[in-house]
Write a protein that holds these residues in place. Structure first.
Motif, PDB file in Angstrom:
ATOM      1  N   VAL A 176       0.845  -1.197   0.000  1.00 50.55           N
ATOM      2  CA  VAL A 176       0.000   0.000   0.000  1.00 50.55           C
ATOM      3  C   VAL A 176       0.877   1.242   0.000  1.00 50.55           C
ATOM      4  N   THR A 177       1.942   1.216   0.793  1.00 52.14           N
ATOM      5  CA  THR A 177       2.982   2.243   0.728  1.00 52.14           C
ATOM      6  C   THR A 177       4.265   1.572   0.252  1.00 52.14           C
ATOM      7  N   PRO A 178       5.064   2.231  -0.570  1.00 56.40           N
ATOM      8  CA  PRO A 178       6.220   1.563  -1.197  1.00 56.40           C
ATOM      9  C   PRO A 178       7.289   1.184  -0.189  1.00 56.40           C
ATOM     10  N   VAL A 179       8.107   0.221  -0.599  1.00 54.47           N
ATOM     11  CA  VAL A 179       9.218  -0.245   0.224  1.00 54.47           C
ATOM     12  C   VAL A 179      10.446   0.617  -0.056  1.00 54.47           C
ATOM     13  N   ILE A 180      11.037   1.171   1.010  1.00 49.36           N
ATOM     14  CA  ILE A 180      12.333   1.842   0.885  1.00 49.36           C
ATOM     15  C   ILE A 180      13.403   0.789   1.128  1.00 49.36           C
ATOM     16  N   LEU A 181      14.208   0.518   0.128  1.00 41.78           N
ATOM     17  CA  LEU A 181      15.151  -0.599   0.191  1.00 41.78           C
ATOM     18  C   LEU A 181      16.162  -0.409   1.321  1.00 41.78           C
ATOM     19  N   ASP A 182      16.443  -1.511   2.033  1.00 42.60           N
ATOM     20  CA  ASP A 182      17.486  -1.457   3.068  1.00 42.60           C
ATOM     21  C   ASP A 182      18.848  -1.179   2.447  1.00 42.60           C
ATOM     22  N   ARG A 183      19.058  -1.736   1.258  1.00 37.92           N
ATOM     23  CA  ARG A 183      20.340  -1.524   0.575  1.00 37.92           C
ATOM     24  C   ARG A 183      20.061  -1.331  -0.907  1.00 37.92           C
ATOM     25  N   THR A 184      20.455  -0.189  -1.435  1.00 37.20           N
ATOM     26  CA  THR A 184      20.185   0.127  -2.835  1.00 37.20           C
ATOM     27  C   THR A 184      21.198  -0.551  -3.738  1.00 37.20           C
ATOM     28  N   PRO A 185      20.724  -1.305  -4.733  1.00 32.01           N
ATOM     29  CA  PRO A 185      21.684  -1.959  -5.650  1.00 32.01           C
ATOM     30  C   PRO A 185      22.387  -0.933  -6.543  1.00 32.01           C
ATOM     31  N   LYS A 186      23.588  -1.268  -6.972  1.00 31.12           N
ATOM     32  CA  LYS A 186      24.345  -0.349  -7.835  1.00 31.12           C
ATOM     33  C   LYS A 186      23.667  -0.191  -9.183  1.00 31.12           C
ATOM     34  N   ARG A 187      23.207  -1.307  -9.721  1.00 33.55           N
ATOM     35  CA  ARG A 187      22.504  -1.250 -11.012  1.00 33.55           C
ATOM     36  C   ARG A 187      21.027  -1.512 -10.736  1.00 33.55           C
ATOM     37  N   LYS A 188      20.199  -0.550 -11.092  1.00 31.10           N
ATOM     38  CA  LYS A 188      18.777  -0.622 -10.754  1.00 31.10           C
ATOM     39  C   LYS A 188      17.998  -1.371 -11.829  1.00 31.10           C
ATOM     40  N   THR A 189      18.384  -2.594 -12.075  1.00 32.16           N
ATOM     41  CA  THR A 189      17.617  -3.438 -12.985  1.00 32.16           C
ATOM     42  C   THR A 189      16.462  -4.073 -12.205  1.00 32.16           C
ATOM     43  N   PRO A 190      15.397  -4.517 -12.905  1.00 31.88           N
ATOM     44  CA  PRO A 190      14.281  -5.157 -12.187  1.00 31.88           C
ATOM     45  C   PRO A 190      14.714  -6.342 -11.344  1.00 31.88           C
ATOM     46  N   GLU A 191      15.671  -7.113 -11.843  1.00 27.31           N
ATOM     47  CA  GLU A 191      16.131  -8.275 -11.072  1.00 27.31           C
ATOM     48  C   GLU A 191      16.856  -7.841  -9.803  1.00 27.31           C
ATOM     49  N   ALA A 192      17.708  -6.817  -9.911  1.00 28.53           N
ATOM     50  CA  ALA A 192      18.449  -6.356  -8.740  1.00 28.53           C
ATOM     51  C   ALA A 192      17.508  -5.733  -7.706  1.00 28.53           C
ATOM     52  N   ILE A 193      16.494  -4.987  -8.172  1.00 28.88           N
ATOM     53  CA  ILE A 193      15.536  -4.376  -7.244  1.00 28.88           C
ATOM     54  C   ILE A 193      14.707  -5.462  -6.553  1.00 28.88           C
ATOM     55  N   ALA A 194      14.296  -6.487  -7.328  1.00 24.55           N
ATOM     56  CA  ALA A 194      13.542  -7.591  -6.731  1.00 24.55           C
ATOM     57  C   ALA A 194      14.368  -8.304  -5.677  1.00 24.55           C
ATOM     58  N   SER A 195      15.655  -8.470  -5.944  1.00 22.40           N
ATOM     59  CA  SER A 195      16.535  -9.102  -4.964  1.00 22.40           C
ATOM     60  C   SER A 195      16.677  -8.239  -3.714  1.00 22.40           C
ATOM     61  N   ALA A 196      16.739  -6.917  -3.892  1.00 25.82           N
ATOM     62  CA  ALA A 196      16.853  -6.011  -2.736  1.00 25.82           C
ATOM     63  C   ALA A 196      15.570  -6.030  -1.905  1.00 25.82           C
ATOM     64  N   ILE A 197      14.397  -6.119  -2.564  1.00 23.21           N
ATOM     65  CA  ILE A 197      13.136  -6.213  -1.826  1.00 23.21           C
ATOM     66  C   ILE A 197      13.072  -7.517  -1.040  1.00 23.21           C
ATOM     67  N   THR A 198      13.534  -8.597  -1.652  1.00 23.16           N
ATOM     68  CA  THR A 198      13.604  -9.877  -0.943  1.00 23.16           C
ATOM     69  C   THR A 198      14.478  -9.763   0.296  1.00 23.16           C
ATOM     70  N   GLN A 199      15.629  -9.106   0.155  1.00 20.55           N
ATOM     71  CA  GLN A 199      16.524  -8.951   1.292  1.00 20.55           C
ATOM     72  C   GLN A 199      15.889  -8.093   2.380  1.00 20.55           C
ATOM     73  N   SER A 200      15.123  -7.078   1.993  1.00 18.80           N
ATOM     74  CA  SER A 200      14.439  -6.232   2.981  1.00 18.80           C
ATOM     75  C   SER A 200      13.407  -7.032   3.763  1.00 18.80           C
ATOM     76  N   LEU A 201      12.698  -7.931   3.087  1.00 17.62           N
ATOM     77  CA  LEU A 201      11.720  -8.785   3.773  1.00 17.62           C
ATOM     78  C   LEU A 201      12.417  -9.748   4.736  1.00 17.62           C
ATOM     79  N   VAL A 202      13.530 -10.315   4.294  1.00 21.11           N
ATOM     80  CA  VAL A 202      14.278 -11.230   5.164  1.00 21.11           C
ATOM     81  C   VAL A 202      14.822 -10.480   6.376  1.00 21.11           C
ATOM     82  N   ASN A 203      15.324  -9.259   6.167  1.00 21.95           N
ATOM     83  CA  ASN A 203      15.843  -8.465   7.279  1.00 21.95           C
ATOM     84  C   ASN A 203      14.746  -8.142   8.296  1.00 21.95           C
TER      85      ASN A 203
END
Length: 460
Positions: A366-393
């Motif tokens: 409902v409100t966007p996720v602010i990534l715990d760690r921003t990937p160097k290359r903002k590709t969809p795969e890298a952003i999806a991986s960062a969101i996964t890491q934020s959920l795990v954290n």
């Protein structure tokens, strides 16, 4: 186990819920049944005796019972107008009566119509001794009604082990409804109220009963990851903020809570120790339907599990005194505790954000996720991986599928870039391998309403 069996010969129960006089209460609350037993004890020949008092005092201290009951039609009662029949109300009505309905008052007559075998059973996990059981059985045999006099009953106490799954069980984590249950001293409180006067006296608020959360026990529940937080919600009155600015609202509520806690605020409230779990302050918005406005209509506080008993007691005492909050624009908003009822907006219902007892596998922001760690290359795969890491954290299992989006799946929710932050933020839809109960919050702003997920409608 102690069991009370109530048979309703007319298959109807005339009684209203604690918060809505037009809505029928189903099943009848344990406190209502206890009051009927007390009335039966006083109406017997010779009145109430010492043995009955001892048995009722034992019954009022037992844990909340499981309830077995049939489904019922609980349609709200229409409004009716009846003649005023007491002198004080008569003259009050005469001053302000409507020309079309002079000297009449609004009344409701809610009734639950049972759709199955009209028998309700209350089963306590603790038992009483043989003498108390005999006294309770005599009182149950003397009962004539539960609720109004139209709800005739035949009662019987016994010892029995449940042979089927209960329909309603006590549940404090994610209740689907609230029923009144007794505390120690309820018998004395009822006697004092009766001795103070007749129908002209307004009944005082009960002190020896409380609202117990109940949830329906589903016969075949899938394996569900339990909730890691307790969800407490309030309705927000007098505020006109949107969900695109959740953090200032959340910090205002945090300041109000810390002011009530004083210098002895638990670590979970002030959050100055990163090794401990913290409270999450979550604005609740009107989203997810075609006419959604995105306005903040409520507020929730998610309490982490594993709090020390003294910290939990301090927090609950302070939250009970949290009645208003000064917002950043100097508005003074009122906070009213949310009680689950038929008239509660869906956005304020706990299951809207916590997915109930069955859980959900697919969640969307409902409100966007602010990534715990921003990937160097903002590709969809890298952003999806960062969101996964934020959920795990945040303590959740890694999702098996992540879809990155710039807009939310819910109508009325803000776009990702509409939420002010110096860090990248993204909407996401995630799917877990195992159903889990909410709330689901992730990312840097998860303690202040940013990164709040909600189960998709098809699973809620």
């Amino acid at each position: 186990m102690l069991q009370l069996e109530l048979a309703f010969p007319l298959a109807r129960c005339f009684a209203a819920t604690h918060d809505d006089p037009a809505h029928p209460e189903w099943p009848p609350s344990p406190s209502r049944v206890f009051s009927a037993l007390v009335a039966a004890a006083h109406c017997r020949l010779g009145g109430i005796d010492g043995d009955s008092v001892a048995a009722l005092q034992t019954l009022e201290t037992l844990p909340s019972p499981m309830i077995f009951c049939p489904e019922a039609d609980v349609s709200p009662s229409p409004k009716r107008y009846v003649p005023v029949n007491d002198i004080d109300s008569f003259f009050d009505k005469r001053k302000s009566s409507h020309p079309a309905r002079p000297l009449h008052a609004e009344r409701y007559f809610p009734a639950a119509f049972m759709l199955g075998e009209p028998i309700v059973r209350y089963v306590w996990s603790e038992d009483v001794n043989d003498a108390e059981l005999r006294q309770l059985d005599k009182l149950a045999a003397s009962m004539t009604h539960v609720g109004t006099s139209h709800s005739m009953v035949v009662g019987r106490f016994s010892r029995a082990e449940p042979t089927s799954t209960p329909d309603w069980i006590p549940d404090e984590s994610q209740p689907e409804r609230f029923l009144r249950v007794t505390r120690a001293g309820r018998l004395d409180e009822l006697d004092r109220t009766h001795a103070q006067g007749g129908s002209m006296l307004r009944r005082p608020l009960p002190q020896a009963e409380h609202l117990q959360g109940y949830s329906a026990r589903h016969p075949t529940l899938p394996e569900v990851r339990p909730a890691s937080h307790r969800w407490l919600a309030w309705r927000l009155r007098g505020a006109s903020w949107g969900i695109d600015t959740p953090e200032p609202l959340a910090r205002s509520v945090r300041r109000a809570l810390l002011a009530l806690l004083g210098n002895n605020a638990p670590v979970a409230a002030h959050g100055h120790d990163h090794t401990c779990s913290h409270l999450a302050f979550l604005p609740i918005s009107d989203v997810g339907h075609p006419h959604a406005t995105g306005h903040v209509i409520g507020f929730a506080i998610a309490l982490p599990g594993g709090l020390a008993p003294e910290d939990d007691s301090a927090l609950m005492a302070a939250l009970a005194m949290l009645h208003s909050v000064i917002l950043p624009d100097r508005q003074v908003a009122r906070l009213e505790p949310v009680l689950v009822s038929a008239r509660l907006p869906k956005a304020l219902h706990p299951s809207t954000w916590c997915a109930g007892r069955t859980g959900a596998t697919t969640w969307s922001t409902v409100t966007p996720v602010i990534l715990d760690r921003t990937p160097k290359r903002k590709t969809p795969e890298a952003i999806a991986s960062a969101i996964t890491q934020s959920l795990v954290n945040a303590g959740y299992p890694a999702p098996v599928e992540v879809t990155v989006r710039h807009t939310s799946d819910f109508q009325g929710a803000p776009r990702a870039l509409d939420v002010p932050s110096p860090y990248p933020r993204y909407h996401a839809r995630v799917r877990f391998a195992q159903a889990l109960c909410g709330p689901v919050i992730a990312g840097r702003g998860r303690h202040f309403g940013i990164g709040l997920f909600r189960p998709l409608p098809q699973e809620n």
